[in-house]
Enzyme design. Structure first.
Site, short mmCIF file in Angstrom:
data_model
loop_
_atom_site.label_atom_id
_atom_site.label_comp_id
_atom_site.label_asym_id
_atom_site.label_seq_id
_atom_site.Cartn_x
_atom_site.Cartn_y
_atom_site.Cartn_z
N ASP A 1 -5.98 -3.47 -2.54
CA ASP A 1 -5.97 -2.10 -3.06
C ASP A 1 -4.52 -1.60 -3.09
O ASP A 1 -4.15 -0.70 -2.33
CB ASP A 1 -6.85 -1.20 -2.18
CG ASP A 1 -7.04 0.18 -2.77
OD1 ASP A 1 -6.82 0.36 -3.98
OD2 ASP A 1 -7.40 1.11 -2.00
N VAL B 1 1.05 6.92 -0.51
CA VAL B 1 0.34 6.03 0.41
C VAL B 1 -1.07 5.78 -0.10
O VAL B 1 -1.79 6.71 -0.45
CB VAL B 1 0.27 6.66 1.82
CG1 VAL B 1 -0.48 5.76 2.78
CG2 VAL B 1 1.66 6.98 2.34
N CYS B 2 -1.47 4.52 -0.13
CA CYS B 2 -2.82 4.15 -0.53
C CYS B 2 -3.64 3.90 0.74
O CYS B 2 -3.58 2.83 1.33
CB CYS B 2 -2.79 2.89 -1.40
SG CYS B 2 -4.41 2.44 -1.99
N LEU B 3 -4.33 4.94 1.17
CA LEU B 3 -5.19 4.86 2.35
C LEU B 3 -6.47 5.58 1.99
O LEU B 3 -6.45 6.78 1.67
CB LEU B 3 -4.49 5.52 3.54
CG LEU B 3 -5.15 5.41 4.91
CD1 LEU B 3 -5.29 3.95 5.34
CD2 LEU B 3 -4.35 6.19 5.94
N ASN C 1 0.79 -1.22 0.00
CA ASN C 1 0.00 0.00 0.00
C ASN C 1 0.83 1.28 0.00
O ASN C 1 0.28 2.37 0.14
CB ASN C 1 -0.95 0.00 1.21
CG ASN C 1 -1.74 -1.29 1.29
OD1 ASN C 1 -1.52 -2.07 2.19
ND2 ASN C 1 -2.61 -1.53 0.33
#
Length: 197
Positions: A158, A125-127, A118
Site C-alpha cells: 500500500d 503518510v499512508c497509514l 509508505n
C-alpha cells in the site's frame, strides 16, 4: 387576570437571549475581578487532554509542543527506531488535531524527508487508521504505535512512494542499502535526503 398566549418560538428566543445576557454578565464580572476570561475547551481539546494523560509511548518515541502549553492541538512526535531498516534514524512527525477530534482523524505529516514506501517525499503518510479505518475509539497512542510500526515493518503493498515499494518488494538488500544511503544524507536519483542518523 387575562392570559396572553405566547408562541413557543418567542419563549425559546427569549431564553436564548437570557442565557447570552447572563454569560456576558459573568464574563464582565470575571474581568472586573482581574481574572482573564476563561476560554472554553472544544470537545476535541478535552479528548486530546485525556489521550495525552493516558499516553504510553514506546521508549524510542518522544512528544513535544512547539507552540507551548497554550496550543496542544499542534504537536510533534519524534520516532527513533531501534530495529529494522530505519534503526538509528530520527523522524519527526507533525500532528494537527481538529476541534471535532476524535470524529475526524488527526492530520499527520512526516517533517523528515525519508526514503520509505509508505511516506512520500512531501511527508504524506499512508497509514490506514489515518484514512478509511479511522474510528473515534482510536487515540493518539494508537497512531504513534502505527507510525512506529511503519519503520519496523514497511509495507510495499500500500505505497505512497512507488519506487521504494518496488525495490522493497523485489530486492530487500538493495532497499536496505538505499535506506542507509538516504539516512546518512545525499542523493538517491534526483532527490536529496538530509542526514537523519
Amino acid at each position: 387576570m387575562m392570559l396572553i398566549p405566547v408562541s413557543p418560538s418567542y419563549r425559546e428566543g427569549e431564553m436564548i437571549k437570557l442565557f447570552k445576557v447572563k454569560e456576558k454578565q459573568r464574563e464582565l464580572a470575571e474581568n472586573a475581578n482581574g481574572k482573564s476570561p476563561i476560554k472554553k475547551q472544544s470537545a476535541g481539546e478535552l479528548r486530546l487532554h485525556k489521550d495525552i494523560s493516558e499516553l504510553n509511548l514506546h521508549k524510542t518515541c518522544t512528544m513535544a509542543f512547539p507552540n507551548g502549553k497554550d496550543d496542544l492541538m499542534k504537536f510533534e512526535v519524534t520516532i527513533r527506531p531501534d530495529e529494522g531498516y530505519y534503526r538509528g534514524g530520527t523522524f519527526v512527525f507533525s500532528f494537527q488535531i481538529s476541534s471535532i477530534y476524535p470524529h475526524e482523524a488527526p492530520k499527520v505529516k512526516c517533517k523528515t524527508k525519508v526514503y520509505h514506501p509508505n511516506i512520500d517525499l512531501e511527508g504524506n503518510v499512508c497509514l490506514n487508521i489515518l484514512r478509511e479505518d479511522w474510528k473515534p475509539v482510536l487515540n493518539i497512542n494508537t497512531i504513534i504505535y502505527g507510525l512506529f510500526h511503519l519503520f519496523t515493518e514497511p509495507n510495499h503493498e500500500d505505497p505512497l512512494n512507488q519506487d521504494a515499494a518496488a525495490v522493497l518488494r523485489d530486492n530487500p538488500k538493495l532497499f536496505e542499502s538505499n535506506v542507509r544511503r538516504a539516512m546518512t544524507g545525499g542523493y538517491m536519483g534526483q532527490t536529496f535526503f538530509p542526514r537523519c542518523i
